[in-house]
Design a protein around this motif. Structure first.
Motif, mmCIF file in Angstrom:
data_model
loop_
_atom_site.group_PDB
_atom_site.id
_atom_site.type_symbol
_atom_site.label_atom_id
_atom_site.label_comp_id
_atom_site.label_asym_id
_atom_site.label_seq_id
_atom_site.Cartn_x
_atom_site.Cartn_y
_atom_site.Cartn_z
ATOM 1 N N GLU A 172 11.248 -11.534 -41.322
ATOM 2 C CA GLU A 172 9.882 -10.838 -41.915
ATOM 3 C C GLU A 172 9.210 -10.945 -41.657
ATOM 4 O O GLU A 172 7.731 -10.809 -41.256
ATOM 5 N N ASP A 173 8.539 -12.760 -40.940
ATOM 6 C CA ASP A 173 7.404 -13.332 -40.541
ATOM 7 C C ASP A 173 6.988 -11.936 -39.139
ATOM 8 O O ASP A 173 5.553 -11.467 -38.961
ATOM 9 N N LEU A 174 7.915 -11.545 -38.491
ATOM 10 C CA LEU A 174 8.086 -10.274 -37.435
ATOM 11 C C LEU A 174 7.327 -9.397 -37.764
ATOM 12 O O LEU A 174 7.511 -8.758 -36.575
ATOM 13 N N ASN A 175 7.043 -8.649 -38.848
ATOM 14 C CA ASN A 175 6.551 -7.239 -39.655
ATOM 15 C C ASN A 175 5.726 -7.476 -39.345
ATOM 16 O O ASN A 175 4.832 -6.614 -38.201
ATOM 17 N N GLU A 176 4.356 -8.795 -38.946
ATOM 18 C CA GLU A 176 2.958 -8.754 -38.179
ATOM 19 C C GLU A 176 3.182 -8.318 -36.975
ATOM 20 O O GLU A 176 2.478 -7.716 -36.341
ATOM 21 N N LEU A 177 3.877 -8.917 -36.102
ATOM 22 C CA LEU A 177 4.022 -8.477 -35.514
ATOM 23 C C LEU A 177 4.493 -7.176 -34.334
ATOM 24 O O LEU A 177 3.742 -6.503 -33.524
ATOM 25 N N ARG A 178 5.294 -7.223 -35.100
ATOM 26 C CA ARG A 178 5.579 -5.256 -35.204
ATOM 27 C C ARG A 178 4.506 -4.767 -35.434
ATOM 28 O O ARG A 178 4.167 -3.949 -34.585
ATOM 29 N N GLU A 179 3.781 -4.392 -36.507
ATOM 30 C CA GLU A 179 2.359 -3.865 -36.654
ATOM 31 C C GLU A 179 1.483 -3.941 -35.720
ATOM 32 O O GLU A 179 0.638 -3.055 -35.226
ATOM 33 N N ALA A 180 1.467 -5.217 -34.995
ATOM 34 C CA ALA A 180 0.463 -5.166 -34.054
ATOM 35 C C ALA A 180 0.378 -4.819 -32.376
ATOM 36 O O ALA A 180 -0.135 -4.543 -31.894
ATOM 37 N N ILE A 181 2.517 -5.253 -31.914
ATOM 38 C CA ILE A 181 2.529 -4.036 -31.333
ATOM 39 C C ILE A 181 2.687 -2.712 -30.863
ATOM 40 O O ILE A 181 2.455 -1.800 -30.123
ATOM 41 N N ALA A 182 2.705 -2.634 -32.222
ATOM 42 C CA ALA A 182 2.875 -0.896 -32.617
ATOM 43 C C ALA A 182 0.999 -0.215 -32.388
ATOM 44 O O ALA A 182 1.192 1.212 -31.816
ATOM 45 N N GLU A 183 0.327 -0.819 -32.740
ATOM 46 C CA GLU A 183 -1.412 -0.778 -32.813
ATOM 47 C C GLU A 183 -1.531 -0.573 -31.684
ATOM 48 O O GLU A 183 -1.864 -0.078 -31.367
ATOM 49 N N ASN A 184 -1.307 -1.741 -30.754
ATOM 50 C CA ASN A 184 -1.556 -1.762 -29.591
ATOM 51 C C ASN A 184 -1.260 -1.409 -28.659
ATOM 52 O O ASN A 184 -1.632 -0.258 -27.520
ATOM 53 N N ALA A 185 0.396 -1.057 -28.412
ATOM 54 C CA ALA A 185 0.941 0.472 -28.065
ATOM 55 C C ALA A 185 0.253 1.933 -28.313
ATOM 56 O O ALA A 185 -0.068 2.521 -27.146
ATOM 57 N N HIS A 186 -0.146 1.932 -29.688
ATOM 58 C CA HIS A 186 -0.737 3.334 -29.197
ATOM 59 C C HIS A 186 -2.387 3.392 -28.855
ATOM 60 O O HIS A 186 -2.773 4.583 -27.956
ATOM 61 N N GLU A 187 -2.979 2.125 -28.701
ATOM 62 C CA GLU A 187 -4.161 2.109 -28.433
ATOM 63 C C GLU A 187 -3.767 2.288 -26.835
ATOM 64 O O GLU A 187 -5.144 2.988 -25.840
ATOM 65 N N ILE A 188 -3.008 2.289 -26.315
ATOM 66 C CA ILE A 188 -2.243 1.628 -24.711
ATOM 67 C C ILE A 188 -1.623 3.409 -24.516
ATOM 68 O O ILE A 188 -3.198 3.808 -22.853
ATOM 69 N N TRP A 189 -1.382 4.082 -25.264
ATOM 70 C CA TRP A 189 -1.292 4.880 -25.198
ATOM 71 C C TRP A 189 -2.579 6.169 -25.190
ATOM 72 O O TRP A 189 -2.416 7.355 -24.049
ATOM 73 N N ALA A 190 -3.430 6.065 -26.259
ATOM 74 C CA ALA A 190 -4.578 6.446 -25.495
ATOM 75 C C ALA A 190 -5.451 7.019 -25.301
ATOM 76 O O ALA A 190 -6.202 7.559 -24.008
ATOM 77 N N GLU A 191 -5.488 5.710 -24.820
ATOM 78 C CA GLU A 191 -6.233 4.965 -23.055
ATOM 79 C C GLU A 191 -5.929 5.043 -22.237
ATOM 80 O O GLU A 191 -6.668 6.571 -21.285
ATOM 81 N N ASN A 192 -5.068 5.953 -21.816
ATOM 82 C CA ASN A 192 -3.809 5.991 -20.932
ATOM 83 C C ASN A 192 -4.710 7.918 -20.317
ATOM 84 O O ASN A 192 -4.950 8.807 -19.863
ATOM 85 N N ARG A 193 -3.938 8.919 -21.961
ATOM 86 C CA ARG A 193 -4.383 9.760 -22.228
ATOM 87 C C ARG A 193 -5.638 10.475 -22.183
ATOM 88 O O ARG A 193 -6.186 11.278 -21.725
ATOM 89 N N GLN A 194 -7.083 9.457 -22.828
ATOM 90 C CA GLN A 194 -8.434 9.605 -22.197
ATOM 91 C C GLN A 194 -8.746 9.760 -20.418
ATOM 92 O O GLN A 194 -9.297 10.543 -20.576
ATOM 93 N N ALA A 195 -7.316 8.725 -19.727
ATOM 94 C CA ALA A 195 -7.813 8.637 -18.873
ATOM 95 C C ALA A 195 -7.427 9.658 -17.627
ATOM 96 O O ALA A 195 -7.983 10.631 -16.207
ATOM 97 N N GLU A 196 -6.272 10.660 -18.305
ATOM 98 C CA GLU A 196 -5.961 11.568 -18.254
ATOM 99 C C GLU A 196 -6.974 12.887 -18.298
ATOM 100 O O GLU A 196 -6.633 14.161 -17.653
ATOM 101 N N GLY A 197 -7.665 12.907 -19.239
ATOM 102 C CA GLY A 197 -9.033 14.153 -19.383
ATOM 103 C C GLY A 197 -8.297 13.967 -21.009
ATOM 104 O O GLY A 197 -9.183 15.698 -21.723
ATOM 105 N N TRP A 198 -7.690 13.777 -21.977
ATOM 106 C CA TRP A 198 -7.447 14.667 -23.035
ATOM 107 C C TRP A 198 -8.066 14.125 -23.723
ATOM 108 O O TRP A 198 -8.635 13.001 -23.995
ATOM 109 N N THR A 199 -8.322 15.374 -25.312
ATOM 110 C CA THR A 199 -9.186 14.410 -26.377
ATOM 111 C C THR A 199 -8.152 15.123 -27.724
ATOM 112 O O THR A 199 -6.683 14.939 -27.549
#
Length: 143
Positions: free
Chosen positions: A18-45
């Motif tokens: 169960e303690d890996l839930n926190e790690l899962r949530e951190a990875i999931a949130e950071n993955a979204h942030e990376i995705w959004a940062e890459n999309r913004q760099a490509e001109g997405w809004t």
């Protein structure tokens, strides 16, 4: 065009604590942030619906504002990454509670909804895969 059949590594035999839930949530949130940062760099809004011509998507919002279905996609990728690490023989050991960890844990624990484990009645939250009291895999449809 070639036919492609994905063949991900079978991870069904990998058990996580169960303690890996926190790690899962951190990875999931950071993955979204990376995705959004890459999309913004490509001109997405942000746009109310996906429009490839205008480069707009409703998912150009902070992770906390994503619909649960989108969060679940990120969570699934995160949990499968963690399981793959375990299956490849890596151990994941949290050595200290950093400030970032404390902030993340507070965000997870301040989830606005609570539910109860069907086995033991323990309070569980939307981010949980396992009950942290009895260990039951929750298999909850959080929608």
């Amino acid at each position: 065009m070639k036919n492609y059949t994905p063949k991900p590594i079978d991870l069904s035999d990998v058990e996580l604590t169960e303690d890996l839930n926190e790690l899962r949530e951190a990875i999931a949130e950071n993955a979204h942030e990376i995705w959004a940062e890459n999309r913004q760099a490509e001109g997405w809004t942000y746009g109310p619906q996906r429009d490839d011509q205008l480069k707009q998507t409703p998912d150009m919002v902070p992770y906390s504002q994503l619909p649960e279905g989108e969060k679940e996609y990120d969570r699934e990728m995160a949990i499968k990454t963690i399981k793959l690490l375990k299956k490849l023989g890596y151990d994941l050991i949290k050595r200290e509670e950093t400030e970032l960890y404390k902030v993340l844990k507070q965000r997870i624990q301040s989830s606005d909804e609570e539910f109860h484990c069907r086995r033991c009645g323990n309070v569980i939250y939307k981010h949980q895969v396992f009950c942290d009291k009895c260990g039951l895999e929750l298999k909850m449809d959080w929608e």
